[in-house]
Design a protein around this motif. Sequence first.
Motif, PDB file in Angstrom:
ATOM      1  N   GLU A 253      38.282  10.695 -23.234  1.00  0.00           N
ATOM      2  CA  GLU A 253      37.145  10.315 -22.395  1.00  0.00           C
ATOM      3  C   GLU A 253      36.854  11.328 -21.293  1.00  0.00           C
ATOM      4  O   GLU A 253      35.942  11.123 -20.497  1.00  0.00           O
ATOM      5  N   LYS A 335      33.306  12.114 -19.714  1.00  0.00           N
ATOM      6  CA  LYS A 335      32.300  12.356 -20.736  1.00  0.00           C
ATOM      7  C   LYS A 335      31.179  11.313 -20.678  1.00  0.00           C
ATOM      8  O   LYS A 335      31.441  10.117 -20.493  1.00  0.00           O
ATOM      9  N   LYS A 337      28.671   9.829 -23.157  1.00  0.00           N
ATOM     10  CA  LYS A 337      28.565   9.809 -24.612  1.00  0.00           C
ATOM     11  C   LYS A 337      27.186  10.230 -25.115  1.00  0.00           C
ATOM     12  O   LYS A 337      27.056  10.799 -26.191  1.00  0.00           O
ATOM     13  N   LYS A 338      26.173   9.963 -24.339  1.00  0.00           N
ATOM     14  CA  LYS A 338      24.820  10.273 -24.798  1.00  0.00           C
ATOM     15  C   LYS A 338      24.535  11.771 -24.767  1.00  0.00           C
ATOM     16  O   LYS A 338      23.706  12.261 -25.539  1.00  0.00           O
TER      17      LYS A 338
END
Length: 399
Positions: A253, A335, A337-338
């Motif tokens: 992550e 992070k 995610k998109k």
Amino acid sequence: MLQAVVTVFNFQKYRHIQAPGWKLGWSWAKKEVIWSMYGGQTIEQGDCSKFKGNNIPHCCKKDPTVVDLLPGTPYNQQIANCCRGGVLSSWVQDPENAVTAFQVTVGQAGTSNKTVRVPKNFTLKAPGPGYTCGPAEIVKQSKFITPDKRRVTQALMTWNVTCMYSQFLAQKAPTCCVSLSSFYNNTIVNCPACTCGCRNSLIQPGTCVDLDSPHWASALSSSRKNSDTPLVRCTSHMCPIRVHWHVKLNYKEYWRVKITITNFNYRMNYTQWNLVAQHPNFDNLTQTFSFNYKSLTPYASINDTAMLWGIKFYNDLLMEAGPSGSVQSELLFRKEKKTFSFDKGWAFPRRIYFNGDDCVMPPPDAYPYLPSASPHVVISMSSLLTTILASLFLLLAYN
């Protein structure tokens, strides 16, 4: 006699004025002279021969230039916010030390707002060129509150002068460059060749130190004189400053970046240095490990710009070129995610500034690419999968 207090504010967020400090100049509108000063001094007295006896003005020049006094100046020569040797912090790093002031006692200027004339042709050097000052504009008089806060007085006149900085006026060539690397590619993308100058230049011979030369130590010691011209280590880019951005680790992550700032200039220690970086993932910056951090939002709600600078008494001084001429830190990002991706150079900065100067980036097509884009990586992955399957068959056969 007329007393005036001159206050200089450095409102620039990430550009400071370092040693040897600022110089402020102007031209008098009439035949004014400076009788005395506190918190500053002119660099020349000028011709005061028309004044007789022991009562001689501090400066009789038509166009005086004022510099700050040094730390340790006797208290009876100081005023508030003076005497830092001309050093002004940037507004983000240290707003209390982004202000300086000095007081002048002026003669032959008049004693009313009808006789006093505004000076003209203001100049600011910090310490070299780069600043352009506009004309003085008369504004509402400044007001002063007495220490007991029971009385308010106001100035006879107040005027403002705004000075703007241009990197193109300050120097003809860039002063810093950016190199890139990553954990997923062995390629190290160096600064573009001849970014700040060319090593074999016939125009400026002897402006770099070649460490492969047997006489480099003696050449370096003989050239260590006070000079505004950088003396850099001989490199392909010839820049005094290089900023290296290394994409270090990838977690589930989070992802991690290491930043290293290297000083190649043998004539300059960078005090109170700062670095500004632009990247879309700065809105999810989780931790900085050995730099101070401040979010800059030049586009209102878009948080993609960060200002980084050294921790006081630890790494706020970037030493001259040599074994101690670098500082480094690591940044931990969460992070999104998109948007998160290592593809197409997304993990590298969009822009880097050092001490307010724009650093030259490598061309985008030279950025380290993902191994998945290479057919050799696909073959190696399939070979690995075949090896794992073969191992499983052997284990089953053995059982």
